[in-house]
Design a protein around this motif. Structure first.
Motif, mmCIF file in Angstrom:
data_model
loop_
_atom_site.group_PDB
_atom_site.id
_atom_site.type_symbol
_atom_site.label_atom_id
_atom_site.label_comp_id
_atom_site.label_asym_id
_atom_site.label_seq_id
_atom_site.Cartn_x
_atom_site.Cartn_y
_atom_site.Cartn_z
ATOM 1 N N ARG A 251 20.387 47.553 36.007
ATOM 2 C CA ARG A 251 19.078 46.880 36.083
ATOM 3 C C ARG A 251 18.276 47.254 34.846
ATOM 4 N NH1 ARG A 251 16.177 49.014 41.000
ATOM 5 N NH2 ARG A 251 14.417 47.852 40.148
ATOM 6 N N MET B 159 8.880 58.413 36.852
ATOM 7 C CA MET B 159 8.846 57.043 37.363
ATOM 8 C C MET B 159 10.206 56.374 37.231
ATOM 9 S SD MET B 159 5.180 55.633 36.187
ATOM 10 C CE MET B 159 5.178 54.164 37.191
ATOM 11 N N MET C 49 6.827 59.157 32.644
ATOM 12 C CA MET C 49 7.781 58.056 32.510
ATOM 13 C C MET C 49 9.122 58.473 33.079
ATOM 14 S SD MET C 49 6.612 55.346 30.698
ATOM 15 C CE MET C 49 8.091 54.731 29.931
ATOM 16 N N SER D 200 3.513 51.064 28.979
ATOM 17 C CA SER D 200 4.754 51.166 29.747
ATOM 18 C C SER D 200 4.503 51.651 31.165
ATOM 19 C CB SER D 200 5.713 52.139 29.071
ATOM 20 O OG SER D 200 5.951 51.760 27.738
ATOM 21 N N MET D 201 3.587 52.607 31.287
ATOM 22 C CA MET D 201 3.270 53.153 32.605
ATOM 23 C C MET D 201 2.700 52.052 33.486
ATOM 24 S SD MET D 201 3.607 56.605 32.828
ATOM 25 C CE MET D 201 2.352 57.024 34.025
ATOM 26 N N ILE E 213 -4.793 53.972 32.266
ATOM 27 C CA ILE E 213 -3.817 54.132 33.341
ATOM 28 C C ILE E 213 -4.538 54.501 34.631
ATOM 29 C CG2 ILE E 213 -3.310 56.394 32.263
ATOM 30 C CD1 ILE E 213 -0.673 54.788 34.307
ATOM 31 N N MET F 197 5.533 49.830 34.611
ATOM 32 C CA MET F 197 6.372 50.493 35.614
ATOM 33 C C MET F 197 5.665 50.606 36.940
ATOM 34 S SD MET F 197 8.316 53.415 33.482
ATOM 35 C CE MET F 197 9.507 53.822 34.734
ATOM 36 N N GLN F 198 4.371 50.860 36.871
ATOM 37 C CA GLN F 198 3.597 50.973 38.100
ATOM 38 C C GLN F 198 3.654 49.672 38.900
ATOM 39 O OE1 GLN F 198 -0.472 51.980 37.411
ATOM 40 N NE2 GLN F 198 -0.872 52.473 39.543
ATOM 41 N N VAL G 277 14.318 47.102 32.901
ATOM 42 C CA VAL G 277 12.881 46.848 33.024
ATOM 43 C C VAL G 277 12.284 46.848 31.624
ATOM 44 C CG1 VAL G 277 10.685 47.755 33.865
ATOM 45 C CG2 VAL G 277 12.714 47.916 35.302
ATOM 46 N N LEU H 136 9.656 47.241 28.900
ATOM 47 C CA LEU H 136 8.420 48.008 28.814
ATOM 48 C C LEU H 136 7.431 47.370 27.850
ATOM 49 C CD1 LEU H 136 9.738 51.654 28.877
ATOM 50 C CD2 LEU H 136 8.828 50.306 30.757
ATOM 51 N N LEU I 150 14.032 50.067 29.851
ATOM 52 C CA LEU I 150 14.778 51.106 30.539
ATOM 53 C C LEU I 150 15.976 50.464 31.209
ATOM 54 C CD1 LEU I 150 11.869 52.926 32.405
ATOM 55 C CD2 LEU I 150 12.980 53.647 30.284
ATOM 56 N N LEU I 151 17.024 51.241 31.360
ATOM 57 C CA LEU I 151 18.255 50.716 31.950
ATOM 58 C C LEU I 151 18.704 51.690 33.029
ATOM 59 C CD1 LEU I 151 20.018 48.260 31.239
ATOM 60 C CD2 LEU I 151 21.374 49.771 29.790
ATOM 61 N N SER I 152 18.977 51.180 34.224
ATOM 62 C CA SER I 152 19.495 52.062 35.284
ATOM 63 C C SER I 152 21.006 52.143 35.191
ATOM 64 C CB SER I 152 19.103 51.524 36.653
ATOM 65 O OG SER I 152 19.870 50.383 36.951
ATOM 66 N N VAL J 24 5.978 47.384 38.757
ATOM 67 C CA VAL J 24 7.323 47.150 39.250
ATOM 68 C C VAL J 24 7.631 48.119 40.387
ATOM 69 C CG1 VAL J 24 9.750 47.104 38.611
ATOM 70 C CG2 VAL J 24 8.029 46.340 36.979
ATOM 71 N N LEU J 25 7.207 49.367 40.197
ATOM 72 C CA LEU J 25 7.483 50.416 41.171
ATOM 73 C C LEU J 25 6.908 50.065 42.535
ATOM 74 C CD1 LEU J 25 8.602 53.269 41.558
ATOM 75 C CD2 LEU J 25 6.406 54.155 40.839
ATOM 76 N N LEU K 84 11.974 54.748 40.185
ATOM 77 C CA LEU K 84 12.156 53.299 40.059
ATOM 78 C C LEU K 84 13.599 52.907 40.306
ATOM 79 C CD1 LEU K 84 10.809 50.646 39.212
ATOM 80 C CD2 LEU K 84 11.370 51.200 36.863
ATOM 81 N N PHE K 85 14.494 53.628 39.698
ATOM 82 C CA PHE K 85 15.898 53.262 39.815
ATOM 83 C C PHE K 85 16.550 53.954 41.019
ATOM 84 C CE2 PHE K 85 15.704 52.471 35.030
ATOM 85 C CZ PHE K 85 15.429 51.134 35.233
#
Lengths: 229, 229
Positions: free
Chosen positions: B73, A148, A145, B144-145, A99, B148-149, B75, B77, B67-69, B151-152, A152-153
């Motif tokens: 939305r 983030m 996580m 996953s990180m 990471i 997310m990174q 994402v 992982l 993950l779900l917002s 996407v973030l 993210l959201f």
């Protein structure tokens, strides 16, 4: 054994729960390859580009772990204080953990640094050390996580900032006198989410929590968050 | 021992690297509390709201963790396939691991399910099982990180999508004949980032990789990504 060595041995024994599962030889090896280090406030401790620092056992001060985008945005993942162990500064010892993390000293920091090579050897020969390293890593990642996900959201952090700034605008002071439960109800969120996010805001120094309420310390930052900046 | 029981015992012995570190009693306990499960394509396997399913050892099919917002939305992982182990469907067994994850069956999926309670007991009494669980968790989080990174910071995935759609518009076909190294140079990025992102695009079914190039399978999805949707 000199006084310094004894102090440093005691510190390792206290800092690492696997100490009693080490053989006497392993304990000696751990001590021999541990050295005191000092990071001045603002110093870079770890970056994806630098070689593997090693495991840090913090004696005092504060470290901040964060991600950095190519255009310079940063997201704080977690902070470490005296008595805690910084494991991801030696992520090189775990082949499957990869990471791009940055770690800086946020304050003058004193620590014991355990050489990455020796820690890797201990991990290979002692399952308790291996277990400890992966458990610490899993815990840090779990926290990261969560952070983030919020960012993210763009939901929980922004919504809490909006709520707090709105409340201050209403009352005129710098405090919101409400339980986490009440805030969650007003915001249409869960108490757990509000409590965890408030804890995060407090760690960042934006608010101070007290029984029955929240004091806003950095109104400007919350206003930025509320605007989605 | 019946034929079915033997097959399922062999499967556990093969699927879990800690098998030989279990006592015969522990092996028996693991077998006794393992049952075959079936998830139809589209079924929900795990969500933050449901109770702890247990550890899944996949025999065939595919699971997707995401993950779900609050506004819907999602994402992705990571994905799991036959022979792999789904550990975060039993994150309840690890007190300090707390992540609001959803897991769905993307295809009809056959698996062995190990009861969360029994796995927790094995983790408590056998350090090898504990080590395995945390190592698997740390690895999943590491992947996953990274996702997310990307996407973030809306950088690498969007930039690659823009690059690929631009290239297709130039050449008119559905293939980009270029090495990862060349693509990275055109995009001002690192080869490693491009390769890893292409692998992610391929897992999602948006592209197919071949020696010396990339075939775009889902042009619409890449166009969406390129527009930042």
């Amino acid at each position: 054994m000199s006084e310094t060595t004894k102090e440093h041995r005691d510190c390792l024994a206290k800092g690492f729960p696997f100490w009693n599962d080490l053989t006497p030889d392993e304990q000696d090896m751990l001590c021999r390859y541990t050295r005191p280090v000092h990071y001045a406030k603002g110093a870079r401790v770890h970056s994806p580009l630098e070689s593997c620092v090693g495991i840090l056992l913090l004696r005092s001060g504060q470290l901040r772990a964060y991600l950095l985008s190519e255009d310079g945005r940063d997201v704080t993942l977690y902070r470490l204080f005296g008595g805690e162990v910084c494991i991801l500064s030696a992520s090189c010892v775990m082949d499957s953990v990869n990471i791009d993390l940055y770690i800086d000293a946020e304050e003058d920091t004193e620590a014991y640094c355990i050489s990455a090579g020796v820690f890797r050897r201990l991990m290979q020969q002692n399952v308790h050390v291996r277990c400890y390293a992966y458990q610490m890593t899993a815990e840090r990642f779990s926290d990261s996580m969560w952070t983030m996900q919020q960012v993210l959201f763009m939901s929980a952090d922004r919504r809490l900032a909006i709520f707090l700034t709105d409340e201050l605008a209403k009352t005129g002071g710098d405090e919101v006198r409400m339980t986490h439960d009440q805030m969650a109800k007003y915001m249409g969120s869960a108490r757990e989410v509000v409590s965890r996010m408030l804890k995060y805001f407090a760690q960042e120094g934006w608010v101070r929590l007290f029984r029955g309420g929240v004091q806003v310390l950095d109104r400007k930052k919350l206003q930025q968050l509320a605007r989605g900046e």
